[in-house]
Scaffold this motif. Structure first.
Motif, PDB file in Angstrom:
ATOM      1  N   MET A   1       0.840  -1.193   0.000  1.00  0.00           N
ATOM      2  CA  MET A   1       0.000   0.000   0.000  1.00  0.00           C
ATOM      3  C   MET A   1       0.879   1.249   0.000  1.00  0.00           C
ATOM      4  SD  MET A   1      -2.947   0.951   2.705  1.00  0.00           S
ATOM      5  CE  MET A   1      -3.700   2.528   2.659  1.00  0.00           C
ATOM      6  N   THR A   2       0.496   2.227  -0.770  1.00  0.00           N
ATOM      7  CA  THR A   2       1.246   3.467  -0.824  1.00  0.00           C
ATOM      8  C   THR A   2       0.680   4.470   0.174  1.00  0.00           C
ATOM      9  OG1 THR A   2      -0.170   4.243  -2.604  1.00  0.00           O
ATOM     10  CG2 THR A   2       1.901   3.210  -3.247  1.00  0.00           C
ATOM     11  N   ALA A   3       1.570   5.257   0.722  1.00  0.00           N
ATOM     12  CA  ALA A   3       1.183   6.269   1.703  1.00  0.00           C
ATOM     13  C   ALA A   3       1.293   7.648   1.058  1.00  0.00           C
ATOM     14  CB  ALA A   3       2.106   6.184   2.916  1.00  0.00           C
ATOM     15  N   ASP A   4       0.776   8.642   1.739  1.00  0.00           N
ATOM     16  CA  ASP A   4       0.883  10.009   1.250  1.00  0.00           C
ATOM     17  C   ASP A   4       2.252  10.577   1.630  1.00  0.00           C
ATOM     18  OD1 ASP A   4       0.135  12.343   0.009  1.00  0.00           O
ATOM     19  OD2 ASP A   4      -1.375  12.909   1.487  1.00  0.00           O
ATOM     20  N   LEU A   5       2.635  11.639   0.965  1.00  0.00           N
ATOM     21  CA  LEU A   5       3.835  12.381   1.337  1.00  0.00           C
ATOM     22  C   LEU A   5       3.590  13.016   2.703  1.00  0.00           C
ATOM     23  CD1 LEU A   5       4.173  14.124  -2.092  1.00  0.00           C
ATOM     24  CD2 LEU A   5       5.937  12.663  -1.132  1.00  0.00           C
ATOM     25  N   SER A   6       4.467  12.755   3.658  1.00  0.00           N
ATOM     26  CA  SER A   6       4.233  13.325   4.987  1.00  0.00           C
ATOM     27  C   SER A   6       5.490  13.867   5.652  1.00  0.00           C
ATOM     28  CB  SER A   6       3.571  12.291   5.902  1.00  0.00           C
ATOM     29  OG  SER A   6       4.412  11.171   6.065  1.00  0.00           O
ATOM     30  N   ALA A 100       0.328  14.108  -2.330  1.00  0.00           N
ATOM     31  CA  ALA A 100       0.830  13.627  -3.621  1.00  0.00           C
ATOM     32  C   ALA A 100       0.028  14.281  -4.747  1.00  0.00           C
ATOM     33  CB  ALA A 100       0.748  12.109  -3.691  1.00  0.00           C
ATOM     34  N   ALA A 101      -1.279  14.357  -4.576  1.00  0.00           N
ATOM     35  CA  ALA A 101      -2.139  15.011  -5.571  1.00  0.00           C
ATOM     36  C   ALA A 101      -1.821  16.504  -5.653  1.00  0.00           C
ATOM     37  CB  ALA A 101      -3.611  14.792  -5.223  1.00  0.00           C
ATOM     38  N   LYS A 102      -1.569  17.137  -4.509  1.00  0.00           N
ATOM     39  CA  LYS A 102      -1.223  18.564  -4.493  1.00  0.00           C
ATOM     40  C   LYS A 102       0.095  18.797  -5.236  1.00  0.00           C
ATOM     41  CE  LYS A 102      -0.361  22.488  -1.450  1.00  0.00           C
ATOM     42  NZ  LYS A 102      -0.287  22.989  -0.079  1.00  0.00           N
ATOM     43  N   MET A 103       1.046  17.890  -5.066  1.00  0.00           N
ATOM     44  CA  MET A 103       2.315  18.026  -5.770  1.00  0.00           C
ATOM     45  C   MET A 103       2.081  17.953  -7.280  1.00  0.00           C
ATOM     46  SD  MET A 103       5.844  15.923  -5.112  1.00  0.00           S
ATOM     47  CE  MET A 103       7.405  16.792  -5.310  1.00  0.00           C
ATOM     48  N   LYS A 104       1.241  17.037  -7.707  1.00  0.00           N
ATOM     49  CA  LYS A 104       0.944  16.920  -9.137  1.00  0.00           C
ATOM     50  C   LYS A 104       0.231  18.169  -9.665  1.00  0.00           C
ATOM     51  CE  LYS A 104       0.529  11.936  -9.609  1.00  0.00           C
ATOM     52  NZ  LYS A 104      -0.428  10.880  -9.978  1.00  0.00           N
ATOM     53  N   LEU A 105      -0.707  18.689  -8.899  1.00  0.00           N
ATOM     54  CA  LEU A 105      -1.397  19.915  -9.322  1.00  0.00           C
ATOM     55  C   LEU A 105      -0.420  21.082  -9.462  1.00  0.00           C
ATOM     56  CD1 LEU A 105      -4.721  19.800  -7.257  1.00  0.00           C
ATOM     57  CD2 LEU A 105      -4.473  19.669  -9.744  1.00  0.00           C
TER      58      LEU A 105
END
Length: 125
Positions: A1-6, A100-105
């Motif tokens: 399972m992958t985790a979020d950037l923290s 991770a989504a924020k980094m992509k945005l």
């Protein structure tokens, strides 16, 4: 399972993976052959850690990414899309979640600005 950037280390992992991909990629590595990675990496760590985690690293980013990307002049749309794809892959291989989504945005927004300022050419032009 992958985790979020923290953590700052998570950010470093993404940046290191991305930059290694840039250096190895046959299509676009030539644009990065003269990058001073020793000074550039700490600035990238700081910029992304500050943006995603609200933390300033030891080496402060100037907050001006455009001048550092001038070596990408002449990039075609296909090559530019490859650059983005490599960044996204570096995130997706280990991380998933809000940051991770924020980094992509933020990568997407940054690349739109860079494409305009670098006059990225459509491959058909």
């Amino acid at each position: 399972m992958t985790a979020d950037l923290s953590t700052s280390q998570d950010v470093r992992n993404v940046i290191d993976s991305f930059c290694e991909r840039l250096r190895r990629d046959e299509m676009i590595s030539r644009y990065f052959q003269y990058v001073d990675w020793k000074s550039n990496l700490p600035q990238m760590y700081s910029y992304w850690s500050s943006l995603l985690l609200g933390r300033k690293e030891e080496s402060r980013s100037e907050g001006r990414p455009f001048p550092k990307h001038m070596m990408m002049l002449g990039l075609t749309e296909t090559q530019f899309q490859r650059w983005i794809q490599l960044f996204y892959k570096a995130i997706d291989e280990k991380y998933k979640g809000e940051k991770a989504a924020k980094m992509k945005l933020n990568i997407h927004a940054l690349t739109l600005a860079l494409q305009s300022r670098l006059h990225v050419m459509n491959a058909d032009d």
